[in-house]
Design a protein around this motif. Structure first.
Motif, PDB file in Angstrom:
ATOM      1  N   UNK A  68       0.819  -1.216   0.000  1.00  0.00           N
ATOM      2  CA  UNK A  68       0.000   0.000   0.000  1.00  0.00           C
ATOM      3  C   UNK A  68       0.852   1.266   0.000  1.00  0.00           C
ATOM      4  N   UNK A  69       1.940   1.238   0.769  1.00  0.00           N
ATOM      5  CA  UNK A  69       2.843   2.398   0.829  1.00  0.00           C
ATOM      6  C   UNK A  69       4.223   1.931   1.229  1.00  0.00           C
ATOM      7  N   UNK A  70       5.222   2.714   0.830  1.00  0.00           N
ATOM      8  CA  UNK A  70       6.595   2.406   1.193  1.00  0.00           C
ATOM      9  C   UNK A  70       7.227   1.368   0.295  1.00  0.00           C
ATOM     10  N   UNK A  71       8.313   0.769   0.821  1.00  0.00           N
ATOM     11  CA  UNK A  71       9.078  -0.235   0.082  1.00  0.00           C
ATOM     12  C   UNK A  71       9.331  -1.419   1.013  1.00  0.00           C
ATOM     13  N   UNK A  72       8.906  -2.601   0.581  1.00  0.00           N
ATOM     14  CA  UNK A  72       9.094  -3.819   1.361  1.00  0.00           C
ATOM     15  C   UNK A  72       9.913  -4.833   0.566  1.00  0.00           C
ATOM     16  N   UNK A  73      10.825  -5.486   1.273  1.00  0.00           N
ATOM     17  CA  UNK A  73      11.600  -6.568   0.679  1.00  0.00           C
ATOM     18  C   UNK A  73      11.079  -7.879   1.246  1.00  0.00           C
ATOM     19  N   UNK A  74      10.765  -8.815   0.364  1.00  0.00           N
ATOM     20  CA  UNK A  74      10.261 -10.130   0.757  1.00  0.00           C
ATOM     21  C   UNK A  74      11.331 -11.166   0.456  1.00  0.00           C
ATOM     22  N   UNK A  75      11.619 -12.016   1.431  1.00  0.00           N
ATOM     23  CA  UNK A  75      12.548 -13.121   1.236  1.00  0.00           C
ATOM     24  C   UNK A  75      11.764 -14.410   1.379  1.00  0.00           C
ATOM     25  N   UNK A  76      11.543 -15.111   0.249  1.00  0.00           N
ATOM     26  CA  UNK A  76      10.852 -16.389   0.244  1.00  0.00           C
ATOM     27  C   UNK A  76      11.895 -17.500   0.204  1.00  0.00           C
ATOM     28  N   UNK A  77      11.671 -18.526   1.005  1.00  0.00           N
ATOM     29  CA  UNK A  77      12.582 -19.658   1.071  1.00  0.00           C
ATOM     30  C   UNK A  77      12.878 -20.180  -0.328  1.00  0.00           C
ATOM     31  N   UNK A  78      14.175 -20.318  -0.638  1.00  0.00           N
ATOM     32  CA  UNK A  78      14.591 -20.866  -1.920  1.00  0.00           C
ATOM     33  C   UNK A  78      14.594 -19.870  -3.066  1.00  0.00           C
ATOM     34  N   UNK A  79      14.321 -18.587  -2.782  1.00  0.00           N
ATOM     35  CA  UNK A  79      14.270 -17.560  -3.834  1.00  0.00           C
ATOM     36  C   UNK A  79      15.127 -16.362  -3.457  1.00  0.00           C
ATOM     37  N   UNK A  80      15.482 -15.599  -4.469  1.00  0.00           N
ATOM     38  CA  UNK A  80      16.184 -14.338  -4.234  1.00  0.00           C
ATOM     39  C   UNK A  80      15.211 -13.326  -3.623  1.00  0.00           C
ATOM     40  N   UNK A  81      15.703 -12.375  -2.820  1.00  0.00           N
ATOM     41  CA  UNK A  81      14.811 -11.342  -2.276  1.00  0.00           C
ATOM     42  C   UNK A  81      14.131 -10.549  -3.390  1.00  0.00           C
ATOM     43  N   UNK A  82      12.890 -10.144  -3.129  1.00  0.00           N
ATOM     44  CA  UNK A  82      12.113  -9.354  -4.076  1.00  0.00           C
ATOM     45  C   UNK A  82      11.733  -8.057  -3.365  1.00  0.00           C
ATOM     46  N   UNK A  83      12.000  -6.933  -4.008  1.00  0.00           N
ATOM     47  CA  UNK A  83      11.665  -5.632  -3.435  1.00  0.00           C
ATOM     48  C   UNK A  83      10.472  -5.055  -4.176  1.00  0.00           C
ATOM     49  N   UNK A  89       2.509  -6.269  -6.118  1.00  0.00           N
ATOM     50  CA  UNK A  89       2.044  -7.389  -5.304  1.00  0.00           C
ATOM     51  C   UNK A  89       2.877  -8.635  -5.551  1.00  0.00           C
ATOM     52  N   UNK A  90       2.682  -9.614  -4.650  1.00  0.00           N
ATOM     53  CA  UNK A  90       3.463 -10.836  -4.669  1.00  0.00           C
ATOM     54  C   UNK A  90       2.585 -11.994  -4.197  1.00  0.00           C
ATOM     55  N   UNK A  91       2.692 -13.139  -4.865  1.00  0.00           N
ATOM     56  CA  UNK A  91       1.999 -14.359  -4.448  1.00  0.00           C
ATOM     57  C   UNK A  91       2.962 -15.208  -3.630  1.00  0.00           C
ATOM     58  N   UNK A  92       2.511 -15.674  -2.465  1.00  0.00           N
ATOM     59  CA  UNK A  92       3.323 -16.526  -1.601  1.00  0.00           C
ATOM     60  C   UNK A  92       2.588 -17.866  -1.458  1.00  0.00           C
ATOM     61  N   UNK A  93       3.157 -18.946  -2.008  1.00  0.00           N
ATOM     62  CA  UNK A  93       2.500 -20.256  -1.943  1.00  0.00           C
ATOM     63  C   UNK A  93       2.357 -20.772  -0.510  1.00  0.00           C
ATOM     64  N   UNK A  94       1.397 -21.649  -0.298  1.00  0.00           N
ATOM     65  CA  UNK A  94       1.158 -22.255   1.007  1.00  0.00           C
ATOM     66  C   UNK A  94       2.410 -22.948   1.522  1.00  0.00           C
ATOM     67  N   UNK A  95       2.705 -22.739   2.799  1.00  0.00           N
ATOM     68  CA  UNK A  95       3.802 -23.434   3.454  1.00  0.00           C
ATOM     69  C   UNK A  95       5.192 -22.932   3.149  1.00  0.00           C
ATOM     70  N   UNK A  96       5.337 -21.919   2.311  1.00  0.00           N
ATOM     71  CA  UNK A  96       6.661 -21.393   1.978  1.00  0.00           C
ATOM     72  C   UNK A  96       7.095 -20.408   3.066  1.00  0.00           C
ATOM     73  N   UNK A  97       8.234 -20.696   3.693  1.00  0.00           N
ATOM     74  CA  UNK A  97       8.758 -19.803   4.729  1.00  0.00           C
ATOM     75  C   UNK A  97       9.176 -18.478   4.090  1.00  0.00           C
ATOM     76  N   UNK A  98       8.860 -17.387   4.776  1.00  0.00           N
ATOM     77  CA  UNK A  98       9.194 -16.067   4.251  1.00  0.00           C
ATOM     78  C   UNK A  98       9.244 -15.032   5.366  1.00  0.00           C
TER      79      UNK A  98
END
Length: 127
Positions: A68-83, A89-98
């Motif tokens: 909604x506002x600002x800048x967020x970095x998401x780190x999903x298990x097994x993936x490079x960080x996404x800013x 928006x970002x889809x996070x699959x069930x059970x994926x640590x993040x």
């Protein structure tokens, strides 16, 4: 003297934990049954103070995170960080640590929508 130091140290630990909790604020917006058996939808707003980082965690279902506002970095298990910045928006699959971290200069907020198993804890910490 040692007892006083232990009490003071315990107070500092409690204060640090309370400060971390205050850095991220979750506001529940919607919780409703859906047409899929044993599933429900939840929608929450999550506000991050500058530099705030969530715990590493999973959910008992899928998440769609919309900034909604600002800048967020998401780190999903097994993936490079996404800013992501506001409007992305970002889809996070069930059970994926993040985890999510506010990497901007000011406050950041996301709208998180979950399709999850009913009666299961929404946030499951991962070590």
């Amino acid at each position: 003297m040692i007892a006083a130091a232990l009490i003071a140290g315990a107070g500092l630990s409690l204060t640090a934990a309370q400060a971390q909790q205050q850095q991220i604020q979750r506001t529940d917006l919607v919780q409703s049954d859906i047409s899929v058996a044993e599933r429900e939808v939840l929608q929450v707003r999550v506000d991050f103070e500058p530099g705030a980082v969530s715990i590493n965690h999973t959910h008992p279902g899928e998440e769609v995170a919309y900034v909604l506002e600002g800048v967020l970095e998401y780190q999903l298990e097994g993936s490079q960080p996404v800013t992501l910045k506001a409007g992305e928006s970002l889809f996070i699959p069930a059970g994926v640590a993040h985890l999510a971290k506010n990497v901007g200069n000011g406050k950041a907020s996301e709208l998180a929508t979950y399709i999850v198993k009913k009666a299961a804890p929404l946030v499951v910490p991962v070590k």
